[in-house]
Design a protein around this motif. Sequence first.
Motif, PDB file in Angstrom:
ATOM      1  N   LYS A   1       0.561  -1.459   0.037  1.00 10.58           N
ATOM      2  CA  LYS A   1       0.244  -0.220   0.142  1.00 10.58           C
ATOM      3  C   LYS A   1       1.122   1.513  -0.051  1.00 10.58           C
ATOM      4  O   LYS A   1       0.170   2.420  -0.381  1.00 10.58           O
ATOM      5  CB  LYS A   1      -0.799  -0.048   1.168  1.00 10.58           C
TER       6      LYS A   1
ATOM      7  N   GLY B   1     -14.267   3.919   3.167  1.00 16.57           N
ATOM      8  CA  GLY B   1     -15.712   2.981   3.336  1.00 16.57           C
ATOM      9  C   GLY B   1     -17.550   3.758   3.127  1.00 16.57           C
ATOM     10  O   GLY B   1     -17.540   3.687   3.431  1.00 16.57           O
TER      11      GLY B   1
ATOM     12  N   TYR C   1      -5.059   1.887   4.347  1.00 16.73           N
ATOM     13  CA  TYR C   1      -5.751   1.292   4.908  1.00 16.73           C
ATOM     14  C   TYR C   1      -5.258  -0.100   5.491  1.00 16.73           C
ATOM     15  O   TYR C   1      -4.158  -0.112   5.381  1.00 16.73           O
ATOM     16  CB  TYR C   1      -6.253   1.093   2.999  1.00 16.73           C
ATOM     17  N   ASP C   2      -6.390  -0.639   5.890  1.00 17.09           N
ATOM     18  CA  ASP C   2      -5.844  -2.013   6.506  1.00 17.09           C
ATOM     19  C   ASP C   2      -4.601  -3.165   5.596  1.00 17.09           C
ATOM     20  O   ASP C   2      -6.188  -3.208   4.354  1.00 17.09           O
ATOM     21  CB  ASP C   2      -6.658  -2.307   7.435  1.00 17.09           C
ATOM     22  N   GLU C   3      -4.081  -3.452   5.247  1.00 21.86           N
ATOM     23  CA  GLU C   3      -3.069  -4.340   4.209  1.00 21.86           C
ATOM     24  C   GLU C   3      -3.971  -5.410   4.344  1.00 21.86           C
ATOM     25  O   GLU C   3      -3.794  -5.898   2.677  1.00 21.86           O
ATOM     26  CB  GLU C   3      -1.680  -4.317   4.925  1.00 21.86           C
ATOM     27  N   GLY C   4      -4.602  -6.005   5.367  1.00 22.28           N
ATOM     28  CA  GLY C   4      -5.052  -7.534   5.077  1.00 22.28           C
ATOM     29  C   GLY C   4      -6.373  -6.771   4.298  1.00 22.28           C
ATOM     30  O   GLY C   4      -6.676  -8.388   4.025  1.00 22.28           O
ATOM     31  N   ASN C   5      -7.554  -6.379   3.985  1.00 20.24           N
ATOM     32  CA  ASN C   5      -8.373  -6.202   3.052  1.00 20.24           C
ATOM     33  C   ASN C   5      -8.016  -5.567   2.373  1.00 20.24           C
ATOM     34  O   ASN C   5      -9.131  -4.858   1.734  1.00 20.24           O
ATOM     35  CB  ASN C   5      -9.032  -5.142   4.239  1.00 20.24           C
TER      36      ASN C   5
ATOM     37  N   SER D   1      -9.308  -7.176  -0.412  1.00 17.21           N
ATOM     38  CA  SER D   1     -11.325  -7.406  -0.020  1.00 17.21           C
ATOM     39  C   SER D   1     -12.061  -6.593  -1.366  1.00 17.21           C
ATOM     40  O   SER D   1     -11.284  -5.633  -1.248  1.00 17.21           O
ATOM     41  CB  SER D   1     -11.240  -7.448   1.011  1.00 17.21           C
TER      42      SER D   1
ATOM     43  N   ILE E   1     -13.588  -2.952  -1.383  1.00 13.38           N
ATOM     44  CA  ILE E   1     -13.828  -2.158  -1.057  1.00 13.38           C
ATOM     45  C   ILE E   1     -14.524  -1.679  -0.349  1.00 13.38           C
ATOM     46  O   ILE E   1     -14.653  -1.150   0.929  1.00 13.38           O
ATOM     47  CB  ILE E   1     -13.034  -0.706  -1.375  1.00 13.38           C
TER      48      ILE E   1
ATOM     49  N   SER F   1     -11.914  -5.294  -5.846  1.00 12.66           N
ATOM     50  CA  SER F   1     -10.886  -5.020  -4.567  1.00 12.66           C
ATOM     51  C   SER F   1     -10.242  -3.783  -3.906  1.00 12.66           C
ATOM     52  O   SER F   1     -10.388  -2.372  -4.711  1.00 12.66           O
ATOM     53  CB  SER F   1      -9.926  -6.186  -4.358  1.00 12.66           C
ATOM     54  N   ALA F   2      -9.681  -2.952  -3.125  1.00 10.09           N
ATOM     55  CA  ALA F   2      -8.953  -2.001  -2.485  1.00 10.09           C
ATOM     56  C   ALA F   2      -7.809  -1.653  -3.372  1.00 10.09           C
ATOM     57  O   ALA F   2      -7.619  -0.708  -3.865  1.00 10.09           O
ATOM     58  CB  ALA F   2      -8.871  -2.073  -1.243  1.00 10.09           C
TER      59      ALA F   2
END
Length: 169
Positions: free
Chosen positions: A10, A74, A117-121, A124, A126, A132-133
């Motif tokens: 990211k 979000g 941003y949460d790198e784990g998401n 997934s 956005i 995805s993000a």
Amino acid sequence: MPNLLTMNLKEHIAQHLLDVHNGNNWTEVNLAQTLKNISWQQAITITPFSPNSIAMLVHHISYWNRAVALRGRGTPPVINKENGMNAPAITSEPEWEALKKDNLISAHELATVIEGYDEGNLFSPILPGHSSAYKNFQGQVEHVHYHLGQILMIKNFLLQSSKKDSRPV
């Protein structure tokens, strides 16, 4: 320049976004430098090969930087029917300078969202029903490159046209 070896994905995307706006990207062409010597009159000129002016494209890039930033926070953005091509009327150099400055602000806003941003998401959606993000963030970097190419073509056309207009007959 950040240490590229210790940056996560990211952070790389955010840096690429800033680089295409400010410089040091792989194309060696950036938005800020390209816009530097364009007058407000040139910025609002519509050419025969594009329905968009440089000012419209700069506004569109800023608009989408902010739309993607909203997604990253979000919040689903409301996309206007003009798709961000509805640049405010530019009638002076200060207004043109303000539009360019706002573009850089929008890039930094999005880069901040990407970095936080949460790198784990990242891979997934956005938002529900969206890609995805990663695709949104990286896609905006590609989107800026695409419109930078259009801006360069319009700028080159305007410069060539002004040279032809200034030649003695």
